[in-house]
Each structure stands twice: as structure tokens, then as C-alpha cells.
Scaffold this motif. Structure first.
Motif, PDB file in Angstrom:
ATOM      1  N   ALA A  85       0.832  -1.204   0.000  1.00 23.63           N
ATOM      2  CA  ALA A  85       0.000   0.000   0.000  1.00 23.63           C
ATOM      3  C   ALA A  85       0.869   1.258   0.000  1.00 23.63           C
ATOM      4  O   ALA A  85       0.568   2.239  -0.697  1.00 23.63           O
ATOM      5  N   LEU A  86       1.955   1.226   0.763  1.00 24.17           N
ATOM      6  CA  LEU A  86       2.881   2.365   0.775  1.00 24.17           C
ATOM      7  C   LEU A  86       3.493   2.583  -0.599  1.00 24.17           C
ATOM      8  O   LEU A  86       3.611   3.720  -1.066  1.00 24.17           O
ATOM      9  N   ALA A  87       3.858   1.495  -1.281  1.00 22.38           N
ATOM     10  CA  ALA A  87       4.420   1.613  -2.628  1.00 22.38           C
ATOM     11  C   ALA A  87       3.403   2.216  -3.592  1.00 22.38           C
ATOM     12  O   ALA A  87       3.750   3.069  -4.413  1.00 22.38           O
ATOM     13  N   LEU A  88       2.153   1.800  -3.479  1.00 21.22           N
ATOM     14  CA  LEU A  88       1.112   2.346  -4.345  1.00 21.22           C
ATOM     15  C   LEU A  88       0.897   3.838  -4.092  1.00 21.22           C
ATOM     16  O   LEU A  88       0.806   4.634  -5.038  1.00 21.22           O
ATOM     17  N   ILE A  89       0.852   4.234  -2.835  1.00 20.04           N
ATOM     18  CA  ILE A  89       0.661   5.648  -2.495  1.00 20.04           C
ATOM     19  C   ILE A  89       1.829   6.489  -2.997  1.00 20.04           C
ATOM     20  O   ILE A  89       1.639   7.557  -3.594  1.00 20.04           O
ATOM     21  N   LEU A  90       3.048   6.014  -2.785  1.00 16.53           N
ATOM     22  CA  LEU A  90       4.221   6.770  -3.239  1.00 16.53           C
ATOM     23  C   LEU A  90       4.281   6.839  -4.759  1.00 16.53           C
ATOM     24  O   LEU A  90       4.686   7.863  -5.322  1.00 16.53           O
ATOM     25  N   TYR A  91       3.867   5.770  -5.433  1.00 18.31           N
ATOM     26  CA  TYR A  91       3.865   5.796  -6.897  1.00 18.31           C
ATOM     27  C   TYR A  91       2.844   6.796  -7.429  1.00 18.31           C
ATOM     28  O   TYR A  91       3.120   7.518  -8.382  1.00 18.31           O
ATOM     29  N   VAL A  92       1.670   6.834  -6.820  1.00 23.05           N
ATOM     30  CA  VAL A  92       0.634   7.770  -7.265  1.00 23.05           C
ATOM     31  C   VAL A  92       1.102   9.212  -7.044  1.00 23.05           C
ATOM     32  O   VAL A  92       0.863  10.081  -7.887  1.00 23.05           O
ATOM     33  N   ILE A  93       1.765   9.472  -5.945  1.00 19.74           N
ATOM     34  CA  ILE A  93       2.281  10.819  -5.693  1.00 19.74           C
ATOM     35  C   ILE A  93       3.340  11.189  -6.733  1.00 19.74           C
ATOM     36  O   ILE A  93       3.362  12.310  -7.228  1.00 19.74           O
ATOM     37  N   GLY A  94       4.211  10.256  -7.068  1.00 21.89           N
ATOM     38  CA  GLY A  94       5.294  10.545  -8.003  1.00 21.89           C
ATOM     39  C   GLY A  94       4.969  10.304  -9.458  1.00 21.89           C
ATOM     40  O   GLY A  94       5.826  10.455 -10.321  1.00 21.89           O
TER      41      GLY A  94
END
Length: 108
Positions: A85-94
Motif C-alpha cells: 500500500a505504501l508503494a502504491l501511495i508513493l507511486y501515485v504521488i510521483g
């Protein structure tokens, strides 16, 4: 530059999620039962001192009630799910949105 940093952190988080998922899958096959290791157990196995330091920092600097219901609840979840979930959130931000060609401009 900031987008690159978020995408790099997303990649690292995804790699950690995959490693944790493979470890849980291996333990599941060995035990012949579903095994999902909570994040707190993995953190205690790697570095128990940093877990205690994080708890102390959260309770003294931010708020004592933030640790027990919020962070403790996250730490009880499976590690691969938290890092996924953290990877998904960081990817969406970037994420860099695709550029659309104009109405009459040729697409490249």
C-alpha cells in the motif's frame, strides 16, 4: 527531482513488499496453512531497538494516543500489505501524467 524521489521510494517499498510476500508464501507452504506475518514481528526480528525508539518518539513528540490505536493497528497488519500500500501511495504521488497531443497536432 521530487517525483524521482517518490518513484524511487515506491520501488524500494515494492521490493520490500515482494520479499515479505515470498517469505510468507514459503512459511505457508512449509506449514500447510496460511501464514501472514504482522509487520511488528518482522520489525522486532530485524531491529527491536528502533521499534522502541519509534514508539517513544511518537508518544513524546506527537501524541500518546497516536501510537496505540493508529500505529499499533498498522503494525498488526501483514507486512507485505503495508509496504504494498505504501508503494502504491508513493507511486501515485510521483506519477507523471501522460501528455496529450493537441486536437490537430500529430501524436508522437
Amino acid at each position: 527531482m521530487l517525483r524521482f524521489l517518490f518513484r524511487l521510494l515506491a520501488t524500494i517499498s515494492l521490493a520490500i513488499a515482494v520479499v515479505m510476500a515470498v517469505l510468507d508464501a514459503t512459511r505457508t507452504v512449509a506449514a500447510s496453512a496460511l501464514v501472514m506475518t504482522p509487520l511488528v514481528e518482522s520489525w522486532l526480528a530485524v531491529s527491536p531497538d528502533t521499534l522502541a525508539a519509534a514508539r517513544k518518539f511518537t508518544e513524546t513528540t506527537l501524541h500518546p494516543l497516536l501510537w496505540d490505536p493508529v500505529i499499533a493497528g498498522i503494525l498488526r497488519m501483514p507486512g507485505f500489505a503495508v509496504f504494498g500500500a505504501l508503494a502504491l501511495i508513493l507511486y501515485v504521488i510521483g506519477h507523471q501524467p501522460a501528455r496529450r497531443a493537441g486536437r490537430f497536432a500529430p501524436e508522437s
